[in-house]
Design a protein around this motif. Structure first.
Motif, PDB file in Angstrom:
ATOM      1  N   GLU A  42      13.447  -4.723  16.035  1.00 31.39           N
ATOM      2  CA  GLU A  42      12.244  -4.119  15.477  1.00 31.39           C
ATOM      3  C   GLU A  42      11.980  -4.587  14.047  1.00 31.39           C
ATOM      4  O   GLU A  42      10.830  -4.821  13.657  1.00 31.39           O
ATOM      5  N   LEU A  43      13.032  -4.727  13.249  1.00 36.49           N
ATOM      6  CA  LEU A  43      12.846  -5.226  11.880  1.00 36.49           C
ATOM      7  C   LEU A  43      12.215  -6.614  11.897  1.00 36.49           C
ATOM      8  O   LEU A  43      11.313  -6.914  11.109  1.00 36.49           O
ATOM      9  N   VAL A  44      12.693  -7.461  12.790  1.00 35.28           N
ATOM     10  CA  VAL A  44      12.157  -8.817  12.900  1.00 35.28           C
ATOM     11  C   VAL A  44      10.721  -8.791  13.420  1.00 35.28           C
ATOM     12  O   VAL A  44       9.842  -9.506  12.912  1.00 35.28           O
ATOM     13  N   ARG A  45      10.477  -7.957  14.409  1.00 36.69           N
ATOM     14  CA  ARG A  45       9.151  -7.944  15.052  1.00 36.69           C
ATOM     15  C   ARG A  45       8.039  -7.606  14.081  1.00 36.69           C
ATOM     16  O   ARG A  45       6.959  -8.223  14.112  1.00 36.69           O
ATOM     17  N   VAL A  46       8.261  -6.628  13.204  1.00 41.58           N
ATOM     18  CA  VAL A  46       7.169  -6.157  12.348  1.00 41.58           C
ATOM     19  C   VAL A  46       7.052  -6.940  11.045  1.00 41.58           C
ATOM     20  O   VAL A  46       6.151  -6.691  10.249  1.00 41.58           O
ATOM     21  N   CYS A  47       7.962  -7.883  10.815  1.00 43.47           N
ATOM     22  CA  CYS A  47       7.915  -8.693   9.594  1.00 43.47           C
ATOM     23  C   CYS A  47       7.317 -10.056   9.927  1.00 43.47           C
ATOM     24  O   CYS A  47       7.709 -10.703  10.902  1.00 43.47           O
ATOM     25  N   ARG A  48       6.380 -10.508   9.129  1.00 43.80           N
ATOM     26  CA  ARG A  48       5.660 -11.752   9.410  1.00 43.80           C
ATOM     27  C   ARG A  48       6.597 -12.959   9.273  1.00 43.80           C
ATOM     28  O   ARG A  48       7.593 -12.917   8.530  1.00 43.80           O
ATOM     29  N   PRO A  49       6.274 -14.057   9.936  1.00 46.51           N
ATOM     30  CA  PRO A  49       7.024 -15.294   9.728  1.00 46.51           C
ATOM     31  C   PRO A  49       7.003 -15.692   8.253  1.00 46.51           C
ATOM     32  O   PRO A  49       5.953 -15.657   7.603  1.00 46.51           O
TER      33      PRO A  49
END
Length: 269
Positions: A130-137
């Motif tokens: 979830e942390l990765v998903r909501v943070c932009r590239p």
């Protein structure tokens, strides 16, 4: 109510016990500003603080000019944080949310951070995803977590024999303080990682007894364990002595202790 909902309800109630805002403000106040600075929170950055508690990191990030959303499973902690922010005249958004199912779209934030918070969500891989998903590239992930070998990690190890068994699939919180574990959780999704073990100097407890009294009164996980053994006085006495011994062994003189944590900062690939 599903098993997962029941577990979340139990966690929410645990963190509402005592006074975690006092722990954040009186014992670990420097950790939040350290994390906010490490992730580069400032004007023009949209920041999500997960498992934010009373805003130990969220408020400094907002004070630095970032657009901050602070989330936590426990509304009581968010209420305490909102009051602190109001007194400090700092504007940010407070929202009840579960780090294992964040109510935000993909790539919604420039920075996602957590200060000794995400470590307490039971399903580590789910939270990391979830942390990765909501943070932009190209965005930043920043974490501060207690190490297994440090004082708080050892406190949890000391309490474990007296605590109710964890639910199936739940992982120990201090694993988030292991660099190898966090790198495995994020895998190839996070790059340019800087991970440092550091020590927080704690000088607010003149004696081991003062530490134990404070944590039995304010810290939800400690309160929950003591409630579980309240009808077993021999266990209460044994846990008292074990925690006092732990505090005495970590006393570097005059009640001062060094609590080890992992500062982890990386960039979304």
């Amino acid at each position: 109510m599903t098993a997962d909902q029941a577990l979340k309800s139990k966690h929410r109630a645990m963190w509402a016990m005592g006074d975690y805002a006092a722990v954040a403000a009186e014992v670990i106040p420097s950790l939040g500003p350290l994390l906010a600075e490490a992730v580069g929170a400032g004007p023009g950055t949209r920041v999500l603080d997960v498992a934010a508690g009373s805003g130990n990191a969220a408020i400094p990030a907002a004070a630095a000019g970032a657009d901050v959303v602070a989330t936590d499973l426990c509304p009581e902690l968010l209420d305490a944080g909102a009051e602190l922010a109001r007194r400090r005249q700092v504007d940010l958004t407070w929202q009840v949310a579960d780090v294992e199912a964040l109510p935000f779209g993909d790539d919604a934030f420039d920075t996602v951070m957590s200060c000794v918070g995400v470590m307490f969500a039971p399903q580590h891989a789910v939270s990391a995803g979830e942390l990765v998903r909501v943070c932009r590239p190209g965005g930043t992930v920043g974490l501060v977590n207690w190490t297994p070998e440090g004082f708080i990690g050892q406190m949890f190890a000391t309490m474990k024999p007296y605590a109710p068994p964890p639910p199936p699939g739940a992982q120990p919180p201090p694993l988030w303080g292991s660099e190898a574990h966090v790198r495995e959780l994020f895998g190839d999704a996070v790059t340019e990682v800087v991970a440092q073990r550091r020590a927080l100097r704690v000088e607010v407890f003149p004696t081991a007894e003062a530490f134990l009294e404070f944590f039995k009164r304010t810290y939800g996980p400690t309160i929950a364990v003591y409630r579980a053994i309240a009808e077993r006085p021999d266990d209460v006495a044994a846990l008292d002595e074990a925690l006092l011994d732990l505090a005495r062994r970590h006393d570097t003189g005059g009640g001062a202790m060094d609590w080890e944590f992992l500062l982890y900062v990386g960039r979304i690939r």
